[in-house]
Enzyme design. Structure first.
Site, PDB file in Angstrom:
ATOM      1  N   ASP A   9       0.847  -1.189   0.000  1.00 26.93           N
ATOM      2  CA  ASP A   9       0.000   0.000   0.000  1.00 26.93           C
ATOM      3  C   ASP A   9       0.888   1.245   0.000  1.00 26.93           C
ATOM      4  O   ASP A   9       1.617   1.498   0.958  1.00 26.93           O
ATOM      5  CB  ASP A   9      -0.904  -0.015   1.234  1.00 26.93           C
ATOM      6  CG  ASP A   9      -2.002   1.031   1.169  1.00 26.93           C
ATOM      7  OD1 ASP A   9      -2.093   1.727   0.142  1.00 26.93           O
ATOM      8  OD2 ASP A   9      -2.772   1.151   2.146  1.00 26.93           O
ATOM      9  N   ASP A 105      -2.730   2.593  -6.324  1.00 27.30           N
ATOM     10  CA  ASP A 105      -1.625   2.650  -5.364  1.00 27.30           C
ATOM     11  C   ASP A 105      -1.568   1.457  -4.409  1.00 27.30           C
ATOM     12  O   ASP A 105      -0.925   1.537  -3.357  1.00 27.30           O
ATOM     13  CB  ASP A 105      -1.692   3.944  -4.552  1.00 27.30           C
ATOM     14  CG  ASP A 105      -2.959   4.058  -3.725  1.00 27.30           C
ATOM     15  OD1 ASP A 105      -3.892   3.260  -3.959  1.00 27.30           O
ATOM     16  OD2 ASP A 105      -3.024   4.946  -2.860  1.00 27.30           O
ATOM     17  N   GLU A 106      -2.209   0.344  -4.757  1.00 28.91           N
ATOM     18  CA  GLU A 106      -2.131  -0.822  -3.872  1.00 28.91           C
ATOM     19  C   GLU A 106      -2.369  -2.105  -4.650  1.00 28.91           C
ATOM     20  O   GLU A 106      -3.043  -2.117  -5.687  1.00 28.91           O
ATOM     21  CB  GLU A 106      -3.140  -0.719  -2.729  1.00 28.91           C
ATOM     22  CG  GLU A 106      -4.577  -0.676  -3.189  1.00 28.91           C
ATOM     23  CD  GLU A 106      -5.556  -0.691  -2.036  1.00 28.91           C
ATOM     24  OE1 GLU A 106      -5.411  -1.541  -1.133  1.00 28.91           O
ATOM     25  OE2 GLU A 106      -6.486   0.132  -2.050  1.00 28.91           O
TER      26      GLU A 106
END
Length: 410
Positions: A9, A105-106
């Site tokens: 993350d 973003d993860e």
């Protein structure tokens, strides 16, 4: 065999990318926000320096500036963030092919095979350091035997944390927490759970299955399993090829009550949804609308159709019908349109009805002619339409649309 799942993350991703591109922004309170003049003046994300001064996501820009006069405001730069995201996932894929992006973003990684050669923590530390050194971006990593626990673990230490969460740790670490803090539970679900006296994650884990199913349906049973640390979902790299819905929303310049302007907004949103469906060669059977009023109350309505649709006029027709059924005349701040239950148009079958039978009756002679030709010359000689390569679009430039996943397809 026990699995080893990582959840990577990125920390304060948009703000961190801006600081990586411009080192002068490092160690300063910065925030990514929309245009206040267009009423989109809401903080999208902020650096940890800004968060330390009380700035948080969804905060109004005016309030944020009053709380932190030195706050540096930057507009979103989605092409830049997409580039950074692609570089981050490229690093993850050097360790395993089992990488599943879930947002810009993860993502999840299954390193079960790799962990036979090296300790999982050693692998996690190396990934974290590589992302930091090569991209100048911080991340947190959760290490666990399944996706739910890995996601939960990555949230425990930010920024730059690495956390192990084992199933045996669930009763001592998760059960005492309020149920709202559990991944997958929002305010609405938490309120429903409170009505049946479920206030903590432990309450949920030990709740009556029948009562839970009555309150939340099948999702209630899934949440109970998660609360007990149970999650059998695989890390699926192919999930990036699965689109479940296509939508678009917009914040209006003013709290609007003019039906003509609201109708124009629905036409614009329907056109954008149709454009994205066209690019992906998709169609869908369910149309939904989202309404946010001036007091920030959200509501939604949806309708599942007999036949799939993808054209702008068809989407608009259903959306505006839903709107007229549900709108009480109160001022509106935001509108959204979504087409869901989508599928490839080649796999879509049309059902005959009183509304469309004449259209298909007119086409019947054509199908009979095609059958005759194929009997003589072979199946597949004539195809309906021409397959054209899907084009790239930036019709929706936000991370929420998951258009960034197009960058990750090989």
């Amino acid at each position: 065999m026990s699995r080893i799942i990582l959840h990577v993350d990125m920390n304060s991703f948009y703000a961190s990318v801006e600081q990586a591109y411009n080192p002068e922004l490092k160690d300063k309170p910065i925030a990514i926000a929309g245009d206040p003049k267009q009423r989109r003046g809401i903080i999208v994300t902020s650096s940890y320096e800004a968060r330390a001064k009380g700035i948080y996501t969804t905060m109004n820009v005016g309030e944020a500036l009053r709380k932190c006069p030195g706050l540096i405001l930057l507009p979103p730069d989605f092409p830049k963030y997409r580039l950074a995201s692609k570089a981050m996932f490229s690093i993850l894929r050097e360790y395993t092919d089992l990488v599943e992006p879930v947002s810009i973003d993860e993502g999840y990684m299954d390193i079960s095979a790799k962990s036979k050669e090296r300790h999982p923590i050693e692998i996690a530390k190396e990934i974290q350091l590589r992302i930091q050194n090569e991209l100048d971006l911080p991340c947190s990593i959760g290490v666990a035997p399944n996706k739910f626990l890995a996601k939960t673990a990555s949230d425990m230490k930010k920024p730059m944390g690495i956390t192990i969460l084992r199933k045996r740790d669930v009763p001592s670490i998760l059960w005492p927490l309020p149920v709202i803090e559990m991944h997958g539970i929002g305010e609405s679900t938490a309120k429903k759970l409170q009505t049946i006296k479920i206030n903590t994650i432990g309450d949920l884990a030990q709740s009556n299955e029948g009562l839970l199913k009555e309150a939340l349906g099948k999702n209630g049973i899934r949440l109970r399993e998660r609360a007990n640390g149970i999650d059998f979902r695989e890390v699926d790299p192919d999930s990036i090829y699965e689109t479940k819905s296509v939508g678009n929303s917009t914040t209006l310049p003013f709290d609007e009550t003019d039906i003509d302007k609201l109708t124009d907004t629905f036409q614009m949103l329907s056109a954008k949804v149709a454009e994205r469906l066209e690019v992906k060669k998709l169609c869908g059977s369910t149309v939904s609308i989202q309404i946010r009023d001036a007091d920030w109350h959200n509501s939604s309505r949806s309708k599942t159709l007999q036949n799939d649709i993808y054209l702008k006029d068809d989407i608009f027709e259903e959306a505006i019908k839903l709107f007229h059924k549900g709108w009480d005349g109160s001022p509106i701040r935001l509108l959204g349109v979504t087409v869901s239950n989508v599928r490839d148009r080649k796999n879509s079958a049309q059902q005959l009805s009183f509304d469309n039978y004449e259209k298909f009756a007119k086409q019947e002679p054509i199908y009979e002619l095609i059958d005759e030709i194929e009997k003589k010359f072979g199946k597949g000689l004539i195809q309906k339409g021409i397959e054209i390569d899907k084009k790239t679009t930036y019709a929706s430039k936000t991370s929420f649309s998951k258009d960034f996943l197009e960058d990750l397809k090989e």
